[in-house]
Motif scaffolding. Sequence first.
Motif, PDB file in Angstrom:
ATOM      1  N   ILE A 147       0.674  -0.809  -0.086  1.00 17.02           N
ATOM      2  CA  ILE A 147      -0.456  -0.018  -0.213  1.00 17.02           C
ATOM      3  C   ILE A 147       0.558   1.531  -0.364  1.00 17.02           C
ATOM      4  O   ILE A 147       0.126   1.651  -0.277  1.00 17.02           O
ATOM      5  N   GLU A 148       1.656   1.202   0.692  1.00 21.74           N
ATOM      6  CA  GLU A 148       3.228   2.166   0.693  1.00 21.74           C
ATOM      7  C   GLU A 148       3.654   2.894  -0.346  1.00 21.74           C
ATOM      8  O   GLU A 148       3.863   3.861  -0.899  1.00 21.74           O
ATOM      9  N   LYS A 149       3.776   1.819  -1.194  1.00 23.71           N
ATOM     10  CA  LYS A 149       4.556   1.789  -2.520  1.00 23.71           C
ATOM     11  C   LYS A 149       3.293   2.402  -3.475  1.00 23.71           C
ATOM     12  O   LYS A 149       3.677   2.888  -4.228  1.00 23.71           O
ATOM     13  N   TYR A 150       1.762   1.499  -3.343  1.00 23.87           N
ATOM     14  CA  TYR A 150       1.039   2.240  -4.574  1.00 23.87           C
ATOM     15  C   TYR A 150       0.966   3.587  -4.203  1.00 23.87           C
ATOM     16  O   TYR A 150       0.862   4.470  -5.214  1.00 23.87           O
ATOM     17  N   MET A 151       0.553   3.904  -2.961  1.00 25.64           N
ATOM     18  CA  MET A 151       0.128   5.999  -2.761  1.00 25.64           C
ATOM     19  C   MET A 151       1.836   5.677  -3.333  1.00 25.64           C
ATOM     20  O   MET A 151       1.189   7.407  -3.654  1.00 25.64           O
ATOM     21  N   ALA A 152       2.942   6.024  -3.288  1.00 26.89           N
ATOM     22  CA  ALA A 152       4.134   6.492  -3.201  1.00 26.89           C
ATOM     23  C   ALA A 152       3.609   6.193  -5.169  1.00 26.89           C
ATOM     24  O   ALA A 152       4.429   7.488  -5.509  1.00 26.89           O
ATOM     25  N   LYS A 153       3.460   5.263  -5.886  1.00 27.59           N
ATOM     26  CA  LYS A 153       3.546   6.055  -7.393  1.00 27.59           C
ATOM     27  C   LYS A 153       2.527   7.004  -7.468  1.00 27.59           C
ATOM     28  O   LYS A 153       2.531   7.810  -8.957  1.00 27.59           O
ATOM     29  N   ALA A 154       1.131   6.499  -7.145  1.00 32.58           N
ATOM     30  CA  ALA A 154       0.279   7.388  -7.014  1.00 32.58           C
ATOM     31  C   ALA A 154       0.488   8.736  -6.525  1.00 32.58           C
ATOM     32  O   ALA A 154      -0.098   9.845  -8.086  1.00 32.58           O
ATOM     33  N   MET A 155       0.650   8.891  -6.183  1.00 27.58           N
ATOM     34  CA  MET A 155       1.528  10.650  -5.347  1.00 27.58           C
ATOM     35  C   MET A 155       2.182  11.150  -6.832  1.00 27.58           C
ATOM     36  O   MET A 155       2.322  12.121  -7.272  1.00 27.58           O
ATOM     37  N   LEU A 156       3.264   9.875  -7.091  1.00 27.82           N
ATOM     38  CA  LEU A 156       4.404  11.138  -8.231  1.00 27.82           C
ATOM     39  C   LEU A 156       3.516  10.542  -9.506  1.00 27.82           C
ATOM     40  O   LEU A 156       3.279  11.682 -10.102  1.00 27.82           O
ATOM     41  N   GLU A 157       2.723  10.001 -10.087  1.00 29.32           N
ATOM     42  CA  GLU A 157       1.712   9.975 -11.413  1.00 29.32           C
ATOM     43  C   GLU A 157       1.059  11.421 -11.363  1.00 29.32           C
ATOM     44  O   GLU A 157       1.508  12.666 -11.944  1.00 29.32           O
ATOM     45  N   CYS A 158       0.184  12.421  -9.854  1.00 29.44           N
ATOM     46  CA  CYS A 158      -0.611  12.937  -9.824  1.00 29.44           C
ATOM     47  C   CYS A 158       0.317  14.218  -9.788  1.00 29.44           C
ATOM     48  O   CYS A 158       0.021  15.158 -10.938  1.00 29.44           O
ATOM     49  N   TYR A 159       1.870  13.881  -9.419  1.00 24.49           N
ATOM     50  CA  TYR A 159       2.218  15.236  -9.023  1.00 24.49           C
ATOM     51  C   TYR A 159       2.854  15.380  -9.977  1.00 24.49           C
ATOM     52  O   TYR A 159       3.125  16.359 -11.112  1.00 24.49           O
ATOM     53  N   THR A 160       3.309  14.720 -11.555  1.00 23.43           N
ATOM     54  CA  THR A 160       4.406  14.654 -12.763  1.00 23.43           C
ATOM     55  C   THR A 160       3.120  15.024 -13.279  1.00 23.43           C
ATOM     56  O   THR A 160       3.138  15.685 -14.589  1.00 23.43           O
ATOM     57  N   LEU A 161       2.182  14.524 -13.716  1.00 24.53           N
ATOM     58  CA  LEU A 161       0.825  15.156 -14.776  1.00 24.53           C
ATOM     59  C   LEU A 161       0.297  16.350 -14.323  1.00 24.53           C
ATOM     60  O   LEU A 161       0.304  17.305 -14.568  1.00 24.53           O
ATOM     61  N   THR A 162       0.252  17.055 -12.843  1.00 24.46           N
ATOM     62  CA  THR A 162      -0.281  17.882 -12.638  1.00 24.46           C
ATOM     63  C   THR A 162       1.139  19.442 -13.021  1.00 24.46           C
ATOM     64  O   THR A 162       0.666  20.179 -13.684  1.00 24.46           O
ATOM     65  N   TYR A 163       2.636  18.995 -12.607  1.00 17.57           N
ATOM     66  CA  TYR A 163       3.217  20.038 -12.200  1.00 17.57           C
ATOM     67  C   TYR A 163       4.113  20.054 -13.713  1.00 17.57           C
ATOM     68  O   TYR A 163       5.201  20.525 -13.680  1.00 17.57           O
ATOM     69  N   CYS A 164       4.470  18.725 -14.369  1.00 17.98           N
ATOM     70  CA  CYS A 164       5.416  18.769 -15.370  1.00 17.98           C
ATOM     71  C   CYS A 164       5.007  18.629 -16.664  1.00 17.98           C
ATOM     72  O   CYS A 164       3.790  18.074 -16.995  1.00 17.98           O
ATOM     73  N   ASP A 165       5.308  19.637 -17.045  1.00 20.16           N
ATOM     74  CA  ASP A 165       4.843  19.857 -19.058  1.00 20.16           C
ATOM     75  C   ASP A 165       5.349  18.066 -19.560  1.00 20.16           C
ATOM     76  O   ASP A 165       6.716  18.754 -20.472  1.00 20.16           O
ATOM     77  N   ILE A 166       4.925  17.675 -19.667  1.00 20.67           N
ATOM     78  CA  ILE A 166       5.004  16.440 -20.536  1.00 20.67           C
ATOM     79  C   ILE A 166       4.193  15.988 -21.825  1.00 20.67           C
ATOM     80  O   ILE A 166       2.504  16.007 -21.170  1.00 20.67           O
ATOM     81  N   GLU A 167       5.293  16.082 -22.951  1.00 19.95           N
ATOM     82  CA  GLU A 167       3.955  15.338 -24.041  1.00 19.95           C
ATOM     83  C   GLU A 167       4.554  14.924 -25.192  1.00 19.95           C
ATOM     84  O   GLU A 167       5.709  14.611 -24.985  1.00 19.95           O
TER      85      GLU A 167
END
Length: 172
Positions: free
Chosen positions: A152-172
Motif C-alpha cells: 500500500i505504501e508503494k501504491y500510494m507513493a506511485k499514485a502521488m508521483l503520477e499525480c504530481y508529474t501530470l499536474t506539474y511537469c509539462d510532459i508530451e
Amino acid sequence: MTSTTANSVGFNALYQEHHEWLVRWIARRTYNNDNAQDLAQDTFMRLLNKPSLYNEIQSPRAWLTKVAGNLVTDNIRRKVLEENYLLFLGSMPEAAYFSPEEQLQLLSLLEQIDKLLSGLRAIEKTAFLMVRLDGLSYKEVAKQLKVSLSSIEKYMAKAMLECYTLTYCDIE
C-alpha cells in the motif's frame, strides 16, 4: 510555396486520403457512426494544432489510429464516469441533489481525477482512492485489499508521483 501553404496542402491531402478510412476504423470500435465522425474530427484537430507534425509523419494511418484509439478510450472512460455518476445521483434523496452547475463541476473533477490516475494499475488506483476519498488508513486498505502494508505504501507513493508529474511537469 510558403511553409504555411505547404503545411496546408499536406494537411488537406492527408485529410482527404484518410478521413473516410478513419471514420470507418473508429465506427467499428465504437458501433456509433455519429460518434465516429466526431472522434475522427477530433483526431484531425490534434494534427491541425501541430502543423510541423504532418510533414514528419512516416506512417499516417499508424499515427491516426494511435490518436483516435486514445480518443476512443477517453470517450469510453467519460461515458463510464457519467453512467456511474448518474447512478450515484439516482441513489441520493432528492433534497441532496446538486445543481446543474455543481453536477458539471463534479463530473469535470471526476474526469480530471480519472485522467491523473489512468497510468496506474487497478489495485494502485483503488488503494489511492480508498485512502484519499474514503479516508481509510494504509493498514485498513491493506487489510481490505489483502496485500501487505508495504505494498500500500508503494501504491500510494506511485499514485502521488503520477499525480504530481501530470499536474506539474509539462510532459508530451
